[in-house]
Design an enzyme around this catalytic site. Structure first.
Site, short mmCIF file in Angstrom:
data_model
loop_
_atom_site.label_atom_id
_atom_site.label_comp_id
_atom_site.label_asym_id
_atom_site.label_seq_id
_atom_site.Cartn_x
_atom_site.Cartn_y
_atom_site.Cartn_z
N CYS A 288 -35.68 5.48 29.53
CA CYS A 288 -34.96 5.71 30.79
C CYS A 288 -34.02 6.90 30.63
O CYS A 288 -33.14 6.91 29.77
CB CYS A 288 -34.18 4.43 31.11
N CYS B 25 -30.33 6.10 31.07
CA CYS B 25 -29.89 5.32 29.91
C CYS B 25 -29.60 6.23 28.73
O CYS B 25 -28.60 6.06 28.02
CB CYS B 25 -30.95 4.31 29.50
#
Length: 144
Positions: free
Chosen positions: A69, A72
């Protein structure tokens, strides 16, 4: 004279330690002799997650993330910086939702990153989306 103590799970061996409040930063584990609290996020997995959340009396802020991600990955260093700011009042930890799908499902994680703040084994606050270190620390303090 009474001394307030808190239970803290050792991140190295999993032993539960009774630590005098205010001395968390220098406390060492009675079993393995490593530090029981450090100023960086702790990577948790299935069994260690449950033990740290249920047994530690220190609030724990968990970053539910995925290594694939983009947001992230951008938030990872910010989360590490927030750990230094919140140390030793809050322990920061990370859960890889792609590796720990059962835990992610148990907490209804639908988007990553998602932060969940736990206190005394209970979820007390949740925030989806990436944040910078200052906002992470302010958000955690606001909910404690």
């Amino acid at each position: 004279m009474t001394t307030d103590t808190r239970l803290i799970v050792c991140p190295h061996c999993g032993a539960i330690n009774r630590v005098q409040t205010g001395r968390e930063a220098e406390a060492t584990c009675g079993k393995c002799r490593d530090k029981v609290f450090e100023n960086h996020p702790l990577e948790l997995v299935g069994a260690t997650f449950d033990r740290h959340i249920a047994k530690s009396q220190v609030p724990t802020l968990v970053d539910f993330y995925s290594p694939t991600c983009g947001p992230c990955l951008m938030m990872g260093p910010q989360f590490a910086d927030a750990a230094k700011t919140l140390f030793p009042q809050v322990r920061l930890a990370k859960i890889d939702t792609s590796a720990e799908q059962t835990i992610a499902a148990r907490f209804g994680i639908q988007a990553v990153p998602t932060l969940i703040l736990f206190k005394n084994g209970q979820e007390i606050a949740r925030q989806p989306g990436a944040m910078n270190a200052r906002d992470i620390a302010a958000w955690a303090k606001q909910h404690l």
